[in-house]
Design a protein around this motif. Structure first.
Motif, short mmCIF file in Angstrom:
data_model
loop_
_atom_site.label_atom_id
_atom_site.label_comp_id
_atom_site.label_asym_id
_atom_site.label_seq_id
_atom_site.Cartn_x
_atom_site.Cartn_y
_atom_site.Cartn_z
N THR A 1 37.24 49.38 46.32
CA THR A 1 37.08 50.55 46.86
C THR A 1 38.01 51.08 47.66
OG1 THR A 1 36.02 49.41 48.85
CG2 THR A 1 34.40 49.92 47.13
N SER B 1 38.53 51.02 50.65
CA SER B 1 38.89 49.99 51.54
C SER B 1 38.76 48.48 51.39
CB SER B 1 38.11 50.56 52.83
OG SER B 1 36.93 50.28 52.53
N HIS C 1 33.44 45.77 46.33
CA HIS C 1 31.96 45.87 46.58
C HIS C 1 31.41 44.92 45.39
CE1 HIS C 1 27.96 48.35 46.37
NE2 HIS C 1 27.67 47.26 47.11
N ARG D 1 29.90 43.50 50.56
CA ARG D 1 31.16 44.40 50.64
C ARG D 1 31.97 44.03 51.70
NH1 ARG D 1 31.33 49.82 49.58
NH2 ARG D 1 29.00 50.05 49.15
N LYS D 2 33.54 44.14 51.32
CA LYS D 2 34.44 44.03 52.04
C LYS D 2 35.21 45.36 52.49
CE LYS D 2 39.04 41.59 52.83
NZ LYS D 2 39.91 40.72 52.30
N GLU D 3 35.43 45.46 53.63
CA GLU D 3 36.02 46.80 54.03
C GLU D 3 37.27 46.22 54.98
OE1 GLU D 3 33.32 49.22 55.91
OE2 GLU D 3 32.11 49.58 53.95
N SER D 4 38.47 46.89 54.47
CA SER D 4 39.62 46.52 55.12
C SER D 4 39.63 47.28 56.61
CB SER D 4 40.89 46.85 54.44
OG SER D 4 42.07 46.76 55.14
#
Length: 275
Positions: A214, A216, A219, A270-273
C-alpha cells in the motif's frame, strides 16, 4: 510518594532550610551569634537537615527501585512463558492436530488395513523437526539472513494441502525485501494460525490468501468460505489462536481485524508506516 514529589522535596529542603535559618538568625539570634559564626553554622545546619530528611527519601527511592526491578523481572519471565507457549501452540500443537486429523480420516474411511504408514511417519518426523527447531529458536535468536520466506510459505501451504481438503488461491505481492526478519516470522506464524483455525472450526472448502503493498505499508488477508462464528462473543479457550494472532499484531504494531462479509470470514493484517 511519587518520584515527582521526591524530586521537588530534594530541591526544596536545602533551600527552605537555609531560608529559615537566615530568618531566625537575623530576627532572633543576631545579638547572641556573630555574623562569622552564623555563616559557619549555616552549611552545618543545612547538612544535618538534609541528612535527616533526604536519607529517608533516598531509602524510599531505593525500595521503589527494587520493586520496579522485581516487577521487570516478573514481566520478563511472563514474556518468556508467553513466548514458549506461542512456540508450542504455533508448531507442535498444530502439527499434532494435523496428525490426529489424518488418523481420524483413516478411521472414518474404515480402511484400517491400508494405513499410510509413510505419511504418518512423515508427519511425526515434521513434528520432531519442529520441536528441535523450536528449542533452538528459544535458545538462540534467529538469523535474519537464514529465513527462506517464500519457501517457508510454500511449505506451509503444501503441508496444509496434504492434510486437508482445502483449495487455495494465493496472490502474494509483498516483496521479500520489504519484510524484516521478525516480520517474516510473525506474519508466517499468523497465516499458519489462521489456516489451522479454518481447518479446525470453519468447515471451509476454499481459502484465499492475498498480500499487497500500500502507499504506507502492506496489507495481508486470509479469506475462507466456512461457517464463521459470532464475532461479538468474547474470545474463549477454544479461540486461543485468534488471541495469539491479535497479540502478535499488537506487539508488531500492526492492525488486526476479523470480519464476516458475503458469507466469508476475512482476517486482515495491515502494516502502516508512521513516517
Amino acid at each position: 510518594m511519587s518520584y515527582k514529589q521526591m524530586k521537588w522535596l530534594i530541591l526544596i529542603i536545602p533551600t527552605l532550610t537555609i531560608g529559615i535559618w537566615e530568618y531566625v538568625r537575623h530576627e532572633f539570634l543576631l545579638p547572641y551569634i556573630s555574623m562569622d559564626l552564623g555563616n559557619l553554622l549555616a552549611p552545618v545546619i543545612v547538612f544535618l537537615v538534609s541528612i535527616l530528611f533526604l536519607t529517608q527519601l533516598f531509602s524510599l527511592i531505593e525500595r521503589n527501585q527494587e520493586e520496579l526491578n522485581r516487577s521487570r523481572a516478573l514481566q520478563a519471565a511472563m514474556h518468556e512463558r508467553e513466548k514458549i507457549g506461542r512456540e508450542l501452540h504455533d508448531g507442535i500443537a498444530q502439527s499434532l492436530f494435523l496428525l490426529n486429523a489424518q488418523i481420524d480420516r483413516i478411521e472414518k474411511s474404515g480402511r484400517t488395513g491400508d494405513i499410510p504408514y509413510q505419511e504418518i511417519k512423515e508427519s511425526v518426523h515434521r513434528t520432531n523437526t519442529y520441536v528441535r527447531e523450536a528449542i533452538a529458536n528459544l535458545r538462540h535468536p534467529a538469523d535474519p539472513q537464514a529465513i527462506p520466506w517464500m519457501h517457508s510459505m510454500s511449505s506451509l501451504i503444501e503441508e496444509i494441502k496434504q492434510e486437508t481438503d482445502l483449495h487455495f488461491d494465493i496472490k502474494w505481492g509483498i516483496p521479500d525485501a520489504m519484510l524484516s526478519a521478525k516480520e517474516k516470522v510473525e506474519l508466517l506464524a499468523s497465516i499458519r494460525e489462521s489456516l489451522l483455525n479454518i481447518h479446525k472450526h470453519a468447515e471451509a472448502k476454499h481459502v484465499k490468501i492475498t498480500a499487497n503493498t500500500t502507499d504506507s505499508g502492506w496489507h495481508c488477508t486470509v479469506t475462507d468460505d466456512g461457517k464463521g462464528f459470532d464475532l461479538d462473543k468474547p474470545l474463549g479457550s477454544n479461540r486461543y489462536g485468534i488471541k495469539i494472532m491479535k497479540d502478535r499484531a499488537e506487539a508488531m504494531g500492526w492492525k488486526f481485524q476479523m470480519e464476516r462479509r458475503h458469507d466469508q470470514t476475512i482476517i486482515n493484517i495491515r502494516k502502516e508506516s508512521t513516517a
